[in-house]
Design a protein around this motif. Structure first.
Motif, PDB file in Angstrom:
ATOM      1  N   LYS A 100      -2.185   4.020  -0.241  1.00  0.00           N
ATOM      2  CA  LYS A 100      -0.835   3.975   0.300  1.00  0.00           C
ATOM      3  C   LYS A 100      -0.110   2.782  -0.289  1.00  0.00           C
ATOM      4  N   ASN A 101       1.214   2.897  -0.336  1.00  0.00           N
ATOM      5  CA  ASN A 101       2.013   1.741  -0.708  1.00  0.00           C
ATOM      6  C   ASN A 101       1.932   0.705   0.412  1.00  0.00           C
ATOM      7  N   CYS A 102       1.998  -0.546   0.008  1.00  0.00           N
ATOM      8  CA  CYS A 102       1.799  -1.627   0.968  1.00  0.00           C
ATOM      9  C   CYS A 102       2.756  -2.786   0.668  1.00  0.00           C
ATOM     10  N   LYS A 103       3.353  -3.322   1.714  1.00  0.00           N
ATOM     11  CA  LYS A 103       4.177  -4.519   1.594  1.00  0.00           C
ATOM     12  C   LYS A 103       3.700  -5.543   2.622  1.00  0.00           C
ATOM     13  N   LEU A 104       3.452  -6.768   2.159  1.00  0.00           N
ATOM     14  CA  LEU A 104       3.124  -7.878   3.039  1.00  0.00           C
ATOM     15  C   LEU A 104       4.271  -8.877   3.032  1.00  0.00           C
ATOM     16  N   VAL A 105       4.751  -9.215   4.205  1.00  0.00           N
ATOM     17  CA  VAL A 105       5.795 -10.225   4.352  1.00  0.00           C
ATOM     18  C   VAL A 105       5.160 -11.436   5.032  1.00  0.00           C
ATOM     19  N   VAL A 106       5.071 -12.543   4.293  1.00  0.00           N
ATOM     20  CA  VAL A 106       4.370 -13.732   4.775  1.00  0.00           C
ATOM     21  C   VAL A 106       5.383 -14.804   5.150  1.00  0.00           C
ATOM     22  N   ASP A 116       3.588  -9.810   8.470  1.00  0.00           N
ATOM     23  CA  ASP A 116       3.938  -8.432   8.812  1.00  0.00           C
ATOM     24  C   ASP A 116       3.540  -7.549   7.638  1.00  0.00           C
ATOM     25  N   CYS A 117       2.908  -6.420   7.943  1.00  0.00           N
ATOM     26  CA  CYS A 117       2.471  -5.485   6.895  1.00  0.00           C
ATOM     27  C   CYS A 117       3.127  -4.123   7.124  1.00  0.00           C
ATOM     28  N   TYR A 118       3.514  -3.483   6.033  1.00  0.00           N
ATOM     29  CA  TYR A 118       4.136  -2.161   6.090  1.00  0.00           C
ATOM     30  C   TYR A 118       3.388  -1.234   5.136  1.00  0.00           C
ATOM     31  N   PHE A 119       3.141   0.008   5.570  1.00  0.00           N
ATOM     32  CA  PHE A 119       2.402   0.986   4.761  1.00  0.00           C
ATOM     33  C   PHE A 119       3.155   2.312   4.797  1.00  0.00           C
ATOM     34  N   TRP A 120       3.144   3.022   3.669  1.00  0.00           N
ATOM     35  CA  TRP A 120       3.841   4.315   3.629  1.00  0.00           C
ATOM     36  C   TRP A 120       3.386   5.124   2.413  1.00  0.00           C
ATOM     37  N   THR A 132       4.757   8.821   7.695  1.00  0.00           N
ATOM     38  CA  THR A 132       3.540   8.131   7.238  1.00  0.00           C
ATOM     39  C   THR A 132       3.716   6.611   7.278  1.00  0.00           C
ATOM     40  N   GLN A 133       4.907   6.167   7.649  1.00  0.00           N
ATOM     41  CA  GLN A 133       5.185   4.726   7.636  1.00  0.00           C
ATOM     42  C   GLN A 133       4.639   4.072   8.895  1.00  0.00           C
ATOM     43  N   THR A 134       3.876   3.009   8.708  1.00  0.00           N
ATOM     44  CA  THR A 134       3.348   2.233   9.817  1.00  0.00           C
ATOM     45  C   THR A 134       3.593   0.753   9.570  1.00  0.00           C
ATOM     46  N   ARG A 135       3.507  -0.015  10.641  1.00  0.00           N
ATOM     47  CA  ARG A 135       3.724  -1.462  10.565  1.00  0.00           C
ATOM     48  C   ARG A 135       2.655  -2.166  11.378  1.00  0.00           C
ATOM     49  N   SER A 136       2.159  -3.292  10.863  1.00  0.00           N
ATOM     50  CA  SER A 136       1.255  -4.122  11.638  1.00  0.00           C
ATOM     51  C   SER A 136       1.762  -5.555  11.622  1.00  0.00           C
TER      52      SER A 136
END
Length: 217
Positions: A100-106, A116-120, A132-136
């Motif tokens: 999955k695509n992943c973005k980490l915001v530090v 914060d992490c985002y996946f889609w 399919t988009q989730t956030r942690s």
């Protein structure tokens, strides 16, 4: 009132020197102001003004030191990793390798780190598939040194699940190495999921630094 900073990530010897210098400077400034007030027959009764001024200065340092990279390197014993990172997360689901695509915001200051992490997933056109988009978000975090001079970003997280509940809420832990080579900054390592359905209850993450801006979705 509880201060909005602590000294967890400072270089201890440089912190002591900084406190001494700032305290001396604060005392000199307070005494100068008191002397000027006496010229106008204004009486001022001291109530630890230098200590209060010192607390205000460290609060400003905590909020803004990341904007001055050379001072960060001088005063802080961990690297500046603040910013937005993009890449992929890889895992196994139903005996199939997936990604999955992943973005980490530090978010990082001299006192703490939040992630914060985002996946889609994306369709054939490269557009996000919304369900399919989730956030942690991180709950407990630390940036720790290794014996080889490298650093590990460790954080316990809670994932919120997808908007249509097809992906459930879950919790887990990340162990990511911070790698800096020239202009490249990368976070890569493993994540672990509590009650996850993927094989091994986890997978791997690799994300590269994209921008200093904290680009939330």
């Amino acid at each position: 009132m509880k201060p909005d900073f602590n000294f967890k990530y400072y270089d201890e010897s440089k912190l002591i020197l900084l406190i001494i210098l700032l305290y001396i400077g604060s005392e000199a400034l307070v005494n100068f102001i008191i002397d000027r007030l006496e010229n106008y027959d204004i009486q001022y009764y001291r109530f630890y003004p230098a200590a209060i001024l010192l607390a205000l200065i460290f609060s400003l340092i905590n909020s803004n030191l990341h904007k001055i990279s050379f001072l960060w390197k001088f005063l802080v014993k961990v690297p500046l990793i603040r910013g937005t990172y993009k890449g992929q997360v890889n895992y196994t689901f139903e005996e199939e390798e997936r990604s999955k695509n992943c973005k980490l915001v530090v978010y990082q200051t001299t006192s703490d780190i939040k992630i914060d992490c985002y996946f889609w997933d994306e369709d054939e056109k490269g557009d996000k598939i919304l369900n399919t988009q989730t956030r942690s978000e991180s709950i407990v975090e630390d940036l720790v040194p290794e014996k080889n001079g490298l650093f590990k970003l460790l954080f316990y997280y809670q994932q919120k699940g997808s908007s249509d509940s097809s992906i459930p809420m879950r919790e887990g832990f990340n162990v990511l190495n911070f790698i800096k080579t020239g202009n490249l900054k990368r976070l890569e390592g493993r994540y672990f999921v509590k009650n996850g359905l993927s094989k091994g209850n986890g997978g791997t993450i690799s994300v590269d630094f994209e921008t200093k801006k904290l680009n939330h979705i």
